[in-house]
Design an enzyme around this catalytic site. Structure first.
Site, mmCIF file in Angstrom:
data_model
loop_
_atom_site.group_PDB
_atom_site.id
_atom_site.type_symbol
_atom_site.label_atom_id
_atom_site.label_comp_id
_atom_site.label_asym_id
_atom_site.label_seq_id
_atom_site.Cartn_x
_atom_site.Cartn_y
_atom_site.Cartn_z
ATOM 1 N N GLY A 95 19.524 3.191 41.694
ATOM 2 C CA GLY A 95 19.903 4.446 42.330
ATOM 3 C C GLY A 95 21.408 4.650 42.369
ATOM 4 O O GLY A 95 21.908 5.738 42.062
ATOM 5 N N CYS A 96 22.129 3.619 42.735
ATOM 6 C CA CYS A 96 23.590 3.733 42.836
ATOM 7 C C CYS A 96 24.214 3.962 41.468
ATOM 8 O O CYS A 96 25.156 4.752 41.326
ATOM 9 C CB CYS A 96 24.178 2.492 43.489
ATOM 10 S SG CYS A 96 23.616 2.256 45.189
#
Length: 153
Positions: A48-49
């Site tokens: 996600g990051c």
């Protein structure tokens, strides 16, 4: 409530960071006179990051026109950030808050992952004008949305 009240001055801080291959300490107040986006994220190289920060990288010209500073902040150390930047070619600095003092000051500490995915937009005087703090989840504001908000600050 998590985060900092909109309309309040963002807590100043000094954190070690890296941009490209250059390490230095970054102090929030050094950017007075510019609008600032603080993007707190849980971890380098996590799916996600990586997607979030790559989106900011890909639309960096939209996100950070002249007069706008973008700072990524997470609990990883400088060495991790250097590897992340080398692999993903981020144009903006990544700062290390390994002891979570800034994360705590911004009211976004989270169990297990360390920090809630959060974005704070500051005006040129360092006042928080907009924020989003995620309790959990894999969503984040996109670069165009943030650029539109920042243009109105």
């Amino acid at each position: 409530m998590a985060g900092i009240a909109v309309g309040s001055v963002a807590p100043d801080f000094t954190l070690p960071g890296v941009q490209g291959t250059q390490r230095r300490d970054y102090t929030l107040s050094e950017f007075r006179g510019s609008k600032v986006m603080l993007a707190f994220y849980p971890g380098d190289f996590t799916p996600g990051c990586t997607k979030q920060l790559c989106g900011y990288r890909d639309d960096y010209e939209i996100l950070a026109p002249e007069g706008v500073v973008v700072l990524g902040i997470s609990p990883q150390d400088i060495e991790s950030h250097e590897k992340f930047i080398a692999k993903k070619n981020f144009a903006f600095p990544l700062l290390s808050d390994v002891d979570a003092k800034v994360i705590e000051a911004y009211g976004i500490k989270a169990p297990v992952i360390g920090v809630r995915r959060s974005v704070f937009l500051l005006d040129a005087e360092g006042v928080v004008r907009w924020q989003t703090v995620k309790v959990v989840g894999m969503t984040w504001p996109k670069a165009k949305e943030l650029a539109d908000i920042m243009a109105g600050i």
